[in-house]
Design a protein around this motif. Structure first.
Motif, short mmCIF file in Angstrom:
data_model
loop_
_atom_site.label_atom_id
_atom_site.label_comp_id
_atom_site.label_asym_id
_atom_site.label_seq_id
_atom_site.Cartn_x
_atom_site.Cartn_y
_atom_site.Cartn_z
N UNK A 2 0.80 -1.22 0.00
CA UNK A 2 0.00 0.00 0.00
C UNK A 2 0.83 1.28 0.00
N UNK A 3 0.37 2.25 -0.79
CA UNK A 3 0.96 3.59 -0.82
C UNK A 3 -0.16 4.57 -0.51
N UNK A 4 0.03 5.38 0.50
CA UNK A 4 -0.96 6.37 0.90
C UNK A 4 -0.42 7.74 0.54
N UNK A 5 -1.25 8.57 -0.10
CA UNK A 5 -0.86 9.93 -0.46
C UNK A 5 -1.68 10.91 0.37
N UNK A 26 0.04 2.73 10.89
CA UNK A 26 -0.49 1.72 11.80
C UNK A 26 -1.89 1.27 11.40
N UNK A 27 -2.74 2.22 11.08
CA UNK A 27 -4.13 1.89 10.71
C UNK A 27 -4.17 1.09 9.41
N UNK A 28 -3.42 1.52 8.42
CA UNK A 28 -3.43 0.83 7.13
C UNK A 28 -2.81 -0.56 7.26
N UNK A 29 -1.72 -0.67 8.01
CA UNK A 29 -1.10 -1.97 8.22
C UNK A 29 -2.08 -2.93 8.88
N UNK A 30 -2.81 -2.44 9.88
CA UNK A 30 -3.79 -3.29 10.56
C UNK A 30 -4.92 -3.69 9.60
N UNK A 38 5.80 -2.39 5.39
CA UNK A 38 5.40 -2.48 3.99
C UNK A 38 4.55 -1.29 3.55
N UNK A 39 4.25 -0.38 4.47
CA UNK A 39 3.39 0.76 4.17
C UNK A 39 4.25 1.97 3.80
N UNK A 40 3.89 2.63 2.70
CA UNK A 40 4.57 3.85 2.27
C UNK A 40 3.57 5.00 2.33
#
Length: 61
Positions: A2-5, A26-30, A38-40
């Motif tokens: 996942x990539x969050x902008x 943390x929220x996206x990983x969960x 793995x979260x960017x």
């Protein structure tokens, strides 16, 4: 992975950016069931002259 902008104005301190990136990660990983590594997160800042809302530039408010 996942990539969050996140895009917004530039008036956020580096401390608040660190906190935001940590919490969002943390929220996206969960949610994805993935390791946080793995979260960017991409944070893009804009000057008030570059953002319009409600028909006005933020710098004119």
């Amino acid at each position: 992975m996942p990539v969050i902008q996140i895009a917004g104005n530039n008036n956020i301190s580096i401390e608040k950016k660190r906190e935001m990136v940590k919490k969002v990660s943390e929220v996206v990983a969960e949610a994805y069931g993935l390791p946080i590594e793995t979260i960017t997160v991409l944070v893009t800042g804009f000057e008030p002259d570059d953002i319009g809302a409600g028909g006005q530039l933020l710098s004119d408010r």
